[in-house]
Scaffold this motif. Structure first.
Motif, mmCIF file in Angstrom:
data_model
loop_
_atom_site.group_PDB
_atom_site.id
_atom_site.type_symbol
_atom_site.label_atom_id
_atom_site.label_comp_id
_atom_site.label_asym_id
_atom_site.label_seq_id
_atom_site.Cartn_x
_atom_site.Cartn_y
_atom_site.Cartn_z
ATOM 1 N N GLY A 276 0.817 -1.211 0.000
ATOM 2 C CA GLY A 276 0.000 0.000 0.000
ATOM 3 C C GLY A 276 0.851 1.262 0.000
ATOM 4 O O GLY A 276 2.045 1.250 0.251
ATOM 5 N N ARG A 367 1.647 -4.519 4.413
ATOM 6 C CA ARG A 367 0.193 -4.297 4.335
ATOM 7 C C ARG A 367 -0.533 -5.601 4.570
ATOM 8 O O ARG A 367 -0.208 -6.615 3.962
ATOM 9 C CB ARG A 367 -0.174 -3.721 2.977
ATOM 10 C CG ARG A 367 -1.654 -3.414 2.832
ATOM 11 C CD ARG A 367 -1.956 -2.939 1.421
ATOM 12 N NE ARG A 367 -3.364 -2.675 1.223
ATOM 13 C CZ ARG A 367 -3.935 -2.471 0.036
ATOM 14 N NH1 ARG A 367 -3.175 -2.524 -1.059
ATOM 15 N NH2 ARG A 367 -5.216 -2.237 -0.060
ATOM 16 N N THR A 369 -4.384 -7.204 4.554
ATOM 17 C CA THR A 369 -5.768 -6.952 4.125
ATOM 18 C C THR A 369 -6.707 -8.002 4.709
ATOM 19 O O THR A 369 -6.263 -9.002 5.283
ATOM 20 C CB THR A 369 -5.867 -6.985 2.592
ATOM 21 O OG1 THR A 369 -5.439 -8.268 2.126
ATOM 22 C CG2 THR A 369 -4.987 -5.906 1.964
ATOM 23 N N ASP A 370 -7.994 -7.751 4.539
ATOM 24 C CA ASP A 370 -9.047 -8.693 4.957
ATOM 25 C C ASP A 370 -8.929 -9.040 6.441
ATOM 26 O O ASP A 370 -8.955 -10.205 6.841
ATOM 27 C CB ASP A 370 -8.994 -9.982 4.121
ATOM 28 C CG ASP A 370 -9.327 -9.730 2.659
ATOM 29 O OD1 ASP A 370 -10.116 -8.801 2.409
ATOM 30 O OD2 ASP A 370 -8.796 -10.447 1.807
ATOM 31 N N HIS A 381 -14.302 -4.264 9.217
ATOM 32 C CA HIS A 381 -13.291 -4.761 8.286
ATOM 33 C C HIS A 381 -12.161 -3.742 8.200
ATOM 34 O O HIS A 381 -12.401 -2.540 7.993
ATOM 35 C CB HIS A 381 -13.893 -4.993 6.901
ATOM 36 C CG HIS A 381 -14.949 -6.060 6.890
ATOM 37 N ND1 HIS A 381 -14.664 -7.400 6.815
ATOM 38 C CD2 HIS A 381 -16.301 -5.969 6.951
ATOM 39 C CE1 HIS A 381 -15.778 -8.094 6.832
ATOM 40 N NE2 HIS A 381 -16.791 -7.249 6.919
ATOM 41 N N GLU A 383 -7.916 -2.703 7.035
ATOM 42 C CA GLU A 383 -6.644 -2.918 6.371
ATOM 43 C C GLU A 383 -5.571 -2.314 7.266
ATOM 44 O O GLU A 383 -5.688 -1.160 7.698
ATOM 45 C CB GLU A 383 -6.609 -2.251 4.990
ATOM 46 C CG GLU A 383 -7.426 -2.981 3.939
ATOM 47 C CD GLU A 383 -7.214 -2.411 2.550
ATOM 48 O OE1 GLU A 383 -6.401 -1.452 2.423
ATOM 49 O OE2 GLU A 383 -7.848 -2.910 1.601
ATOM 50 N N GLN A 385 -1.566 -1.302 8.042
ATOM 51 C CA GLN A 385 -0.285 -0.993 7.427
ATOM 52 C C GLN A 385 0.743 -0.729 8.525
ATOM 53 O O GLN A 385 0.528 0.110 9.397
ATOM 54 C CB GLN A 385 -0.377 0.222 6.516
ATOM 55 C CG GLN A 385 -1.223 -0.040 5.282
ATOM 56 C CD GLN A 385 -1.149 1.113 4.307
ATOM 57 O OE1 GLN A 385 -0.851 0.905 3.148
ATOM 58 N NE2 GLN A 385 -1.409 2.305 4.774
ATOM 59 N N ARG A 410 -15.973 -2.411 1.846
ATOM 60 C CA ARG A 410 -16.170 -3.856 1.724
ATOM 61 C C ARG A 410 -17.646 -4.188 1.485
ATOM 62 O O ARG A 410 -17.973 -5.058 0.664
ATOM 63 C CB ARG A 410 -15.666 -4.541 2.996
ATOM 64 C CG ARG A 410 -15.803 -6.056 2.994
ATOM 65 C CD ARG A 410 -14.914 -6.688 1.948
ATOM 66 N NE ARG A 410 -14.996 -8.129 2.004
ATOM 67 C CZ ARG A 410 -14.197 -8.872 2.788
ATOM 68 N NH1 ARG A 410 -13.264 -8.297 3.545
ATOM 69 N NH2 ARG A 410 -14.301 -10.190 2.796
#
Length: 605
Positions: A276, A367, A369-370, A381, A383, A385, A410
């Motif tokens: 990201g 990064r 995710t999910d 939800h 993300e 970093q 999402r």
């Protein structure tokens, strides 16, 4: 969604166990519709009864599979898509191959072979027949053995090759009577075989995979499994060519659209996602005079950030916690100075410590995710970093952990994917129904042609019957004239005429016989001669008639005393002559009775 019918599922399981056809991955709506159509044709309404019918009638399996596996295909079907394949896709594909490198093509769900032979024509036109034979292999597969057997022959009717341009039909087909056979020397490069897309392994190292209007019959889960097999089978970069009902809007991880309008896709690369860029590595430090209050400004900027953020120093102690992190995770400025590993946040909602170590070790942003975070009844939800913080090339000063709330994104993404799936399903159902209607229309056309032929035959038969009827009417007229003529003769005779059969039953009784004995014709005909109540001693006539019927030569004659219808005594001469039929056989006797004047004695001769 409605619950599956257990009886219908039992029928599908029976087909899979006994015949190896697995229809469990097909869309239930179209599958139920086609099975119901076949059941109505055999007069069965319940799935259990139809299962019994299949067990008793083995030939019914073929009829059922032909109904389910609608083999709607044709040469150059959807010409615009095939033209795009010829002008754009195939030239680019061949340009990326070596001059002698093989070209491998897979026609999946080839039905009766028109699609595979269309590919052969296009490639032979581009490469020339000799190079085509040396380099190209077209693998054409289907689950329908009967369709494959038809395809291997490569022979089609005039109506089936109507989609082939005239010049190509003359060049690539040999005509014999009303049938057209694909060139034998090129047909060797087209290999037909059975392959179940749901169960069997895919063919590998494929440059072009053509699977048109086949995926639309499967549900979303089965489509994903088939596409995973296609992804494995395609070379890199391989091209997937689908039918107009298949858009694959929700399968971006497997294939990428090249031209969505023409339904051409390219194999998607299996690469890890890029890092990201929300928190990029810091730019080289430019030494400038810092404005007054810059530290306070930086602190407030971090605290007011819309992203939840936690900053750790080089020793793993919490240095900064902004306001959004307080709201999301319940930590606060009171936790500043505590080891990060002691906080629940270090392992929930995910194990962060190993990601922090990786970011510090590799000196790059990591990064994740999910990430799902259950905050009470609410599901968030995220993300995450993890960015190392450094001052130039020296040792890291610490690490920044930022949490981006992507719940709304999402949700919108899920809604979009669901809408895409619904759109695909609706479009595929429409196309499936359209193909069923095409099949029904072809069947109706065939039935109409049969009815026209039958009508012509009936018309011919009717003309023949009309001719026979005219002849019968002519013969009836002749017979009526003959009967009238015979009646005129019998009426004109002065003598009474009686015709009897072998059993002495009266068949003819003329007008003069009525005048003699006073008995009408309708009273005499059909009666036994000896039972008639007339003034003639019939017991004396019997020997004469018997002798005539026995075949005695010449007519038999007798003269008898009788009483006529007026009660007057008369003498009557009775002459019996044989009535002969075919081959001269006696079939009856003709009696003529005439009054004889002046006879006193009865004479028998």
């Amino acid at each position: 969604m409605s619950q599956p019918d257990p009886d219908f599922e039992a029928l599908l399981h029976h087909l899979k166990q006994t015949r190896g056809f697995d229809f469990t991955g097909y869309k239930r709506s179209s599958l139920v519709r086609r099975v119901a159509r076949r059941m109505s044709q055999v007069g069965v309404t319940e799935y259990g009864d139809y299962l019994d019918y299949l067990e008793l009638h083995a030939e019914e399996f073929t009829a059922l599979f032909n109904t389910i596996l609608i083999n709607v295909t044709g040469f150059f079907r959807d010409p615009e898509a095939w033209e795009y394949l010829r002008t754009e896709v195939l030239p680019a594909l061949l340009a990326g191959k070596g001059a002698t490198e093989p070209v491998r093509v897979w026609s999946a769900g080839c039905a009766s072979g028109e699609e595979a032979y269309t590919l052969a024509i296009l490639l032979a036109e581009m490469l020339g027949p000799a190079e085509f034979r040396d380099r190209v292999k077209i693998y054409a597969t289907d689950v329908d053995e009967e369709a494959l057997a038809y395809a291997r022959q490569g022979t089609y009717s005039e109506r089936e090759v109507a989609g082939v341009p005239d010049e190509l039909r003359e060049q690539y087909f040999e005509q014999l009577g009303g049938r057209f056979t694909f060139r034998k020397d090129l047909r060797r490069s087209v290999i037909f075989g059975r392959n179940d897309l749901v169960q069997d392994a895919p063919i590998s190292r494929i440059d072009l995979l053509v699977c048109r209007n086949t995926l639309m019959y499967f549900n979303a889960e089965t489509q994903a499994r088939i596409l995973a097999r296609f992804h494995f089978g395609l070379s890199d970069p391989g091209v997937l060519f689908l039918g107009k009902a298949e858009m694959l809007l929700s399968h971006g991880a497997t294939v990428m659209p090249v031209d969505l309008k023409r339904r051409t896709f390219r194999k998607a690369p299996r690469t890890a996602p890029q890092n990201g860029t929300l928190f990029a590595d810091p730019l080289p430090v430019v030494v400038r005079t810092a404005p007054d209050g810059l530290d306070l400004l930086r602190d407030e900027a971090v605290l007011a950030s819309p992203l939840a953020q936690v900053v750790l120093n080089a020793d793993g102690l919490i240095a900064v916690v902004n306001r959004q992190a307080e709201v999301l995770f319940g930590i606060s400025t009171r936790d500043v100075g505590r080891p990060f590993r002691d906080l629940e946040l270090s392992y929930r909602p995910l194990e962060l410590r190993r990601h922090i170590e990786k970011a510090l070790e590799e000196r790059r942003t990591v990064r994740i995710t999910d990430v799902t975070y259950n905050r009470g009844p609410e599901v968030v939800h995220l993300e995450v970093q993890v960015s190392p913080l450094a001052n130039g090339d020296v040792e890291p000063l610490g690490v920044s952990v930022a949490f981006h709330d992507v719940t709304d994104f999402r949700r919108l993404q899920d809604e979009l994917e669901q809408a895409n799936r619904q759109l695909e399903t609706a479009y595929e159902e429409l196309q499936s129904t359209n193909e069923e209607l095409e099949t029904t229309n072809e069947e109706l056309q065939s039935t109409n042609e049969e009815l026209e032929t039958m009508n012509e035959e009936l018309q011919s038969t009717n003309d023949e019957l009309q001719t026979i009827n005219d002849e019968l009417q002519d013969r009836t007229g002749e017979l009526d004239r003959s009967n009238d003529f015979l009646e005129t003769i019998l009426t004109s005779l002065r003598a009474g005429v009686v015709v009897v059969g072998p059993e002495l039953v009266v068949q003819v009784w003329n007008h003069q016989a009525e005048e003699l004995w006073g008995l009408r014709r309708d009273e005499a005909v059909g009666e036994h001669l000896l039972n008639l109540d007339i003034g003639l001693p019939l017991d004396q006539v019997r020997p004469v008639v018997r002798g005539t019927l026995a075949g005695d030569d010449g007519p038999q004659e007798v003269l008898l005393a009788a009483i006529n219808r007026r009660g007057r005594s008369i003498d009557v001469r009775v002459v019996a002559s044989p009535l002969r039929g075919e081959a001269g056989a006696v079939v009856g006797a003709i009696l003529t009775m005439e009054e004889a004047a002046g006879v006193e004695d009865v004479v028998v001769r």
